[in-house]
Design an enzyme around this catalytic site. Structure first.
Site, PDB file in Angstrom:
ATOM      1  N   HIS A  17       0.840  -1.207   0.000  1.00 38.53           N
ATOM      2  CA  HIS A  17       0.000   0.000   0.000  1.00 38.53           C
ATOM      3  C   HIS A  17       0.876   1.258   0.000  1.00 38.53           C
ATOM      4  CE1 HIS A  17      -3.063  -2.624   2.349  1.00 38.53           C
ATOM      5  NE2 HIS A  17      -3.596  -2.412   1.162  1.00 38.53           N
ATOM      6  N   LYS A  41     -15.882  -7.423   4.395  1.00 39.76           N
ATOM      7  CA  LYS A  41     -14.767  -7.921   5.211  1.00 39.76           C
ATOM      8  C   LYS A  41     -14.987  -7.652   6.691  1.00 39.76           C
ATOM      9  CE  LYS A  41     -11.105  -7.153   1.767  1.00 39.76           C
ATOM     10  NZ  LYS A  41      -9.979  -6.260   1.423  1.00 39.76           N
ATOM     11  N   ARG A  93      -2.678  -5.859  -8.241  1.00 31.99           N
ATOM     12  CA  ARG A  93      -1.530  -6.754  -8.097  1.00 31.99           C
ATOM     13  C   ARG A  93      -1.477  -7.855  -9.139  1.00 31.99           C
ATOM     14  NH1 ARG A  93      -3.094  -7.738  -2.096  1.00 31.99           N
ATOM     15  NH2 ARG A  93      -4.964  -7.763  -3.331  1.00 31.99           N
ATOM     16  N   SER A 131      -2.975  -7.433   2.947  1.00 35.23           N
ATOM     17  CA  SER A 131      -3.228  -7.359   4.395  1.00 35.23           C
ATOM     18  C   SER A 131      -3.578  -8.733   4.941  1.00 35.23           C
ATOM     19  CB  SER A 131      -4.375  -6.391   4.681  1.00 35.23           C
ATOM     20  OG  SER A 131      -4.057  -5.102   4.231  1.00 35.23           O
TER      21      SER A 131
HETATM   22  O1  PNS Z   1      -8.837  -2.587   0.488  1.00 37.10           O
HETATM   23  P1  PNS Z   1     -10.165  -2.998  -0.058  1.00 37.10           P
HETATM   24  O2  PNS Z   1     -10.936  -3.805   0.963  1.00 37.10           O
HETATM   25  O3  PNS Z   1     -10.068  -3.679  -1.389  1.00 37.10           O
HETATM   26  O4  PNS Z   1     -10.981  -1.632  -0.291  1.00 37.10           O
HETATM   27  C1  PNS Z   1     -12.313  -1.682  -0.727  1.00 37.10           C
HETATM   28  C2  PNS Z   1     -12.979  -0.326  -0.521  1.00 37.10           C
HETATM   29  C3  PNS Z   1     -12.927   0.060   0.958  1.00 37.10           C
HETATM   30  C4  PNS Z   1     -12.260   0.732  -1.344  1.00 37.10           C
HETATM   31  C5  PNS Z   1     -14.450  -0.467  -1.010  1.00 37.10           C
HETATM   32  O5  PNS Z   1     -15.096  -1.480  -0.285  1.00 37.10           O
HETATM   33  C6  PNS Z   1     -15.217   0.836  -0.876  1.00 37.10           C
HETATM   34  O6  PNS Z   1     -15.126   1.685  -1.736  1.00 37.10           O
HETATM   35  N1  PNS Z   1     -15.961   0.986   0.254  1.00 37.10           N
HETATM   36  C7  PNS Z   1     -16.766   2.169   0.511  1.00 37.10           C
HETATM   37  C8  PNS Z   1     -18.253   1.843   0.298  1.00 37.10           C
HETATM   38  C9  PNS Z   1     -18.575   1.854  -1.188  1.00 37.10           C
HETATM   39  O7  PNS Z   1     -18.561   2.889  -1.834  1.00 37.10           O
HETATM   40  N2  PNS Z   1     -18.862   0.656  -1.711  1.00 37.10           N
HETATM   41  C10 PNS Z   1     -19.185   0.484  -3.128  1.00 37.10           C
HETATM   42  C11 PNS Z   1     -17.935   0.287  -3.957  1.00 37.10           C
HETATM   43  S1  PNS Z   1     -18.349  -0.068  -5.620  1.00 37.10           S
END
Ligand code: PNS
Length: 169
Positions: A17, A41, A93, A131
């Site tokens: 990250h 998650k 990745r 992570s």
């Molecule tokens: O590190 P991650 O878990 O891949 O990140 C995912 C994240 C937090 C960027 C995604 O779940 C997100 O954007 N969450 C905010 C809520 C939202 O807008 N969800 C719709 C995404 S299409």
């Protein structure tokens, strides 16, 4: 002034990250690292802990003075619209990331048409890093020193071991 947002769970932040954040900070005027909620998650570190760890790493690197960290618990596009960011930056990745990231990028674009997503390829040494790998290895007492920034290694290590011990009771 070009602002981009690097959103993620950062549970915990890894060297992978930080590599993406560092490279984004060199390309854009301002980078917001957004500790956001991923409803899919279960979190291991609290949002406040995750934000504080990223801030601790940034404080050690003056070259990233254009990076700030924020917490958000809503829809990512609402945050992007409110802060006037030009794009979302994410690391991609491997092929295994592609479908999930592509789906999120398309959805965000549909919800907010001016919202672009820029994907960075990871540095080769971070290709495999995530992570969840850090949590698995650290929780079982494995060496995570090359996976996470050294200034937050001990707190990640302690929390993962504690969590693992609580689960085995
Ligand atoms: O590190 P991650 O878990 O891949 O990140 C995912 C994240 C937090 C960027 C995604 O779940 C997100 O954007 N969450 C905010 C809520 C939202 O807008 N969800 C719709 C995404 S299409």
């Amino acid at each position: 002034m070009k602002t981009v947002v690097c959103p993620g769970s950062f549970d915990p932040v890894t060297n992978g990250h930080m590599d993406i954040i560092r490279r984004a900070s060199g390309l854009f005027d301002r980078v917001v690292v957004l500790v956001a909620a991923n409803q899919e998650k279960r979190n291991h570190f609290t949002p406040v802990e995750r934000k504080a760890m990223i801030e601790k790493v940034l404080a050690q690197d003056p070259s990233m003075s254009n990076v700030v960290v924020d917490l958000f618990d809503g829809l990512l596009v609402d945050y992007i619209a409110a802060c006037g960011a030009s794009a979302i930056v994410k690391g991609l990745r491997a092929v295994s990331d592609f479908e999930y990231e592509f789906q999120m990028a398309m959805t965000n674009h549909k919800l907010l048409p001016q919202c672009e997503t820029i994907f960075f390829t990871p540095s080769p040494q971070n290709m495999y890093l995530s992570s969840s790998i850090v949590r698995q290895v650290g929780g079982l007492g494995g060496d995570i020193s090359s996976f996470v920034p050294s200034c937050i290694h001990d707190e990640i290590w302690a929390k993962l071991l504690e969590e693992h011990q609580n689960m085995s009771r």
